[in-house]
Enzyme design. Sequence first.
Site, PDB file in Angstrom:
ATOM      1  CE  LYS A 100      -9.605  -7.963  -2.253  1.00  0.00           C
ATOM      2  NZ  LYS A 100      -9.870  -8.463  -1.075  1.00  0.00           N
TER       3      LYS A 100
HETATM    4  C1  LIG Z   1      -9.810 -13.342  -4.985  1.00  0.00           C
HETATM    5  C2  LIG Z   1     -10.956 -12.787  -4.223  1.00  0.00           C
HETATM    6  N1  LIG Z   1     -12.463 -13.101  -4.561  1.00  0.00           N
HETATM    7  C3  LIG Z   1     -13.398 -12.458  -3.851  1.00  0.00           C
HETATM    8  C4  LIG Z   1     -13.178 -11.714  -2.576  1.00  0.00           C
HETATM    9  C5  LIG Z   1     -14.303 -11.235  -2.086  1.00  0.00           C
HETATM   10  O1  LIG Z   1     -14.403  -9.967  -2.044  1.00  0.00           O
HETATM   11  P1  LIG Z   1     -15.081  -9.302  -1.003  1.00  0.00           P
HETATM   12  O2  LIG Z   1     -14.524  -9.353   0.542  1.00  0.00           O
HETATM   13  O3  LIG Z   1     -15.356  -8.018  -1.290  1.00  0.00           O
HETATM   14  O4  LIG Z   1     -16.650  -9.919  -0.836  1.00  0.00           O
HETATM   15  C6  LIG Z   1     -11.762 -11.578  -2.467  1.00  0.00           C
HETATM   16  C7  LIG Z   1     -11.343 -10.769  -1.046  1.00  0.00           C
HETATM   17  O5  LIG Z   1     -11.782 -10.392  -0.165  1.00  0.00           O
HETATM   18  C8  LIG Z   1     -10.458 -11.997  -3.138  1.00  0.00           C
HETATM   19  O6  LIG Z   1      -9.291 -11.990  -2.652  1.00  0.00           O
END
Ligand SMILES: Cc1ncc(COP(=O)(O)O)c(C=O)c1O
Length: 316
Positions: free
Chosen positions: A122
């Site tokens: 990110k």
């Molecule tokens: C649109 C979206 N939602 C949720 C997530 C989940 O985030 P995390 O990996 O921090 O759990 C991501 C990416 O990882 C994402 O791109």
Amino acid sequence: MDIGEGDRVYVSDLTFAASVQPILYVGAEPVFIDSEPESWNMSPAALERALEQDKRAGRLPKAVIVVHLYGQSANMNALLKLTEAYGVPVIEDAAESLGANYGNRPSGAHGLMSVYSFNGNKIITTSGGGALVSDRPDLVERARKLATQGRDNAEHYQHSDLSYNYRMSNVLAGIGRGQLEVLSDRVAARRAIFERYVDGLSKIPGVGFQMEVEGSIGNRWLTVISLDPDEIALHPYQLMRSLKARGIETRPAWKPMQMQPLFSDIQFEPHMPDRAVSPGLFLTSLCLPSGSAMSVSEQEGVIEAVTDILASGGQS
Ligand SMILES: Cc1ncc(COP(=O)(O)O)c(C=O)c1O
């Protein structure tokens, strides 16, 4: 929000699976809402049709999860007008859109609650983890409790709710807070990268880009190009493989949720009754290298390679 067994929750179809899995964790039923062709985000037309149908059937959803794909805001005015009319709360999945704006407020400041991701890929990262934001203190308090093993307010260890260990360590939180200071620089860098791709590639007939909805400024976390099959005979995966042969890594676009084996029997509401948009976006798009630290000459190399490969129809 008291969502559980038998409840319906709408969610953007073109997203990463993490937007959907929590709906299933609590035993609720997801409904996938298609993209609109311009922003690639949730289609207000599809949302309106789904809400109308479900109101008639007496099964309105308990929430709508709106994803801001690749860092660009969904068409929030149109979506919120509908959700407010039907009295359904919105949760923003702003995992990819930290630092973006919509209508002079940050992406993630429009719903009842929103989530950001600080995963390794990110715009700022704590290697893993994320944040939940809301201006409803009761919801924040409840989420904090569920994320920290559900400890009751007692002197001893006492637990009344089934809960989780989802908290972020203080070391990682410190790393994240440090990067907040450079967030606007990173957004500027990614937006400059996007502009250079547009300058370099939009003159190629058939190459398109994800549009920003009016009143929004995306963070351009990822620049994604679409290749119109009527103009470009090459499949994005062929372009991806040719670029890989030149040492340039690109990635396929997100595969829509309705096309995922895990979610194959889940209801999908298309943009138009006879036209789905998200499968076409998946089949025609490619994520280009977009890291904030990318140099101008590195990017020129990518633009040159894409131009070259497309001009030769994949033969170079
Ligand atoms: C649109 C979206 N939602 C949720 C997530 C989940 O985030 P995390 O990996 O921090 O759990 C991501 C990416 O990882 C994402 O791109």
